[in-house]
Design a protein around this motif. Structure first.
Motif, short mmCIF file in Angstrom:
data_model
loop_
_atom_site.label_atom_id
_atom_site.label_comp_id
_atom_site.label_asym_id
_atom_site.label_seq_id
_atom_site.Cartn_x
_atom_site.Cartn_y
_atom_site.Cartn_z
N HIS A 158 24.84 10.57 18.14
CA HIS A 158 23.92 11.82 18.14
C HIS A 158 23.15 11.24 17.06
O HIS A 158 23.17 11.80 15.95
CB HIS A 158 24.33 13.07 18.08
N THR A 211 17.46 21.39 20.00
CA THR A 211 17.90 19.87 20.16
C THR A 211 16.49 19.06 19.97
O THR A 211 15.41 19.68 20.23
CB THR A 211 18.56 19.46 21.39
N ARG A 270 22.92 18.04 18.56
CA ARG A 270 21.66 18.48 17.77
C ARG A 270 20.44 17.73 18.11
O ARG A 270 19.33 17.98 18.00
CB ARG A 270 22.05 18.45 16.49
N LEU A 271 20.56 16.22 18.23
CA LEU A 271 19.75 15.45 18.78
C LEU A 271 20.10 14.05 19.45
O LEU A 271 21.49 13.97 19.62
CB LEU A 271 18.97 14.82 17.28
N SER A 272 19.36 13.50 19.96
CA SER A 272 19.72 12.44 21.11
C SER A 272 18.77 11.21 21.16
O SER A 272 17.65 11.64 20.81
CB SER A 272 20.01 12.70 22.46
#
Length: 500
Positions: free
Chosen positions: A364, A397, A482-484
């Motif tokens: 991530h 996100t 949380r992020l990608s």
């Protein structure tokens, strides 16, 4: 009236504290002993023979013989364990399989042995005892306690019990806490998360809840439903609620929202449990980081995040770690995981004793443009931009926008607000500046006009819950990434019409 249970908790807590200090004060020796015990314990296993454990005397020997693996790479061995074979990764058969739903591997079966579940249970108990020892507060043990968790119903696979980690752990609640535990067994067994939370609200609303535990996003859902039912803040519903125990995600993005829902500040204890092991717990209320569990049948290795994708990244032990550096966490355990990458990244906040924070997931991150932005950095940026404001964020996100309709690419932040900012562009600017301060790669890309500053897209109320429900991951131990590094999550948001 003070109960015998709360009186006895203090000397018990003191004894456990002293016991932990013995190994915490001898970290290198403790980890070396764990390493030797693991290698000696698995010499006669299939894995041990395949990797010449008999020839391993040092960490260098281990590195030469045992490569770092993720679940996919160790899966052929695990499939043999699942099929009922003995002495594959660890002697005998595991006691349990913790069943998790991986994003790339489908269903994962993580082996849990008798010694590894014992270490899990002891670490979670010790976290509370350390709190009692430090603060002198023990009255809460007389009240009701809840852990929002998965169903404790277990199935069998070739004679081995299978369930989610939190469900397995539910079978190990100490007898002296059984009467205090909520919800009822029947309610805990409800599979549908929304139905379960509604039932928990009905069961707990008139109880004296003193300790509430779970992943922040799902506890938030419980609190919101309580507030809807009663019209009161949580501290007015549960007047003796003073301790929140959490794990799985960083609490900071939720803190302001929680304090508003609760109506007061409460103490909190952070845990770092996973199906693969219980790695750390918060041992001090006013110290940053969690005490790394060096004496729990887990041998730790660390690889610098920036080196991880190199052909032969350097693997180090706690002897050589540095404070403030992001490392990929690699573990070998008495459940038979060897040089195993669990996917989490950590940072040391202290080496006397060894304390860590979870900084994100190695999968991530955003590096669509070479910026290497990780979870900890976006969470810190959000915290810095919203501190001392009335802005409250429910969930967020981040994803890259590589092909915008016009202008340069950018990072797009998808935020569900509880309390929106008056000026969304101003908030975006503050977050962007805070992120640039933390990440020099990102700063250089903004300065060099490769990226334009980030943009915020608002998500409808309960949008993240609707997203998790749509992919079958509402509640339990499931977390929103949380992020990608791509826009797959965002595509689902658009399909579900969750964009405001």
């Amino acid at each position: 009236m003070i109960s015998l249970k709360s009186v006895l908790a203090k000397p018990f807590a003191k004894r456990v504290y002293k016991s932990v200090q013995k190994w915490a004060n001898k970290p290198i020796e403790t980890q070396q002993k764990v390493f030797q015990d693991l290698i000696n314990g698995a010499k006669k296993t299939v894995f041990g023979k395949d990797h010449d454990f008999s020839g391993i005397k040092t960490h260098e020997d281990f590195v030469k013989r045992v490569p770092v693996r993720d679940y996919e790479a160790i899966k052929p061995y695990i499939e043999r364990v699942v099929a009922g074979e003995e002495n594959i990764l660890w002697l005998g058969k595991p006691e349990y399989f913790a069943k998790t739903s991986g994003t790339t591997s489908g269903v994962k079966y993580i082996p849990i042995t008798k010694p590894s579940i014992k270490a899990q249970v002891n670490a979670s108990r010790n976290a509370i005892l350390f709190y009692i020892h430090e603060t002198g507060r023990s009255r809460f043990v007389d009240g009701k306690m809840i852990f929002l968790q998965g169903s404790p119903v277990l199935t069998k696979k070739n004679g081995i019990n299978v369930g989610r980690l939190s469900g397995i752990s539910a079978h190990y609640v100490p007898k002296y806490l059984q009467k205090n535990r909520m919800p009822s067994w029947e309610t805990n067994c409800i599979e549908d998360w929304e139905t379960k939370v509604n039932a928990i609200v009905e069961e707990t609303v008139n109880e004296d809840m003193t300790v509430i535990a779970g992943i922040p996003s799902w506890v938030q859902m419980y609190f919101e439903k309580l507030q809807q039912k009663t019209g009161k803040q949580i501290s007015d519903v549960f007047k003796n609620f003073n301790l929140f125990i959490f794990g799985g995600v960083n609490y900071e993005p939720y803190r302001a929202k929680f304090e508003n829902l609760i109506g007061k500040k409460v103490d909190s204890i952070e845990l770092f449990p996973a199906s693969e092991g219980f790695f750390a717990f918060q041992d001090k209320q006013n110290e940053r980081g969690m005490l790394l569990q060096l004496n729990s049948g887990i041998f730790y290795e660390f690889i610098k995040v920036e080196d991880f994708f190199n052909e032969n990244p350097k693997r180090i032990t706690i002897r050589d770690v540095e404070v403030g550096v992001n490392y990929v966490l690699i573990i070998s355990t008495n459940a038979g995981l060897w040089a195993y990458n669990i996917g989490d990244t950590v940072q040391f906040t202290s080496t006397k004793p060894y304390r860590i924070i979870v900084s994100g997931r190695i999968k991530h991150f955003i590096s669509a443009f070479g910026e290497h932005v990780i979870g900890k950095e976006v969470e810190e940026a959000m915290k810095e931009a919203t501190i001392n404001t009335n802005i409250r964020v429910s969930e967020f996100t981040v994803a890259p926008q590589i092909t915008p309709e016009k202008g340069l690419p950018y990072h797009e932040w998808f935020i569900e607000f509880e309390n929106e900012p008056e000026n969304i562009s101003d908030l975006a600017s503050k977050i962007d500046v805070a992120l640039q301060k933390q990440n020099t790669y990102y700063f250089d890309l903004i300065e060099g006009k490769v990226l334009q500053p980030l943009k915020i897209t608002k998500i409808k109320k309960n949008g993240f819950q609707d997203y998790m429900k749509s992919i079958g991951k509402l509640g339990g131990q499931n977390k929103v990434p949380r992020l990608s590094n791509d826009r797959k999550i965002i595509e689902v948001f658009h399909q579900l019409n969750l964009i405001k």
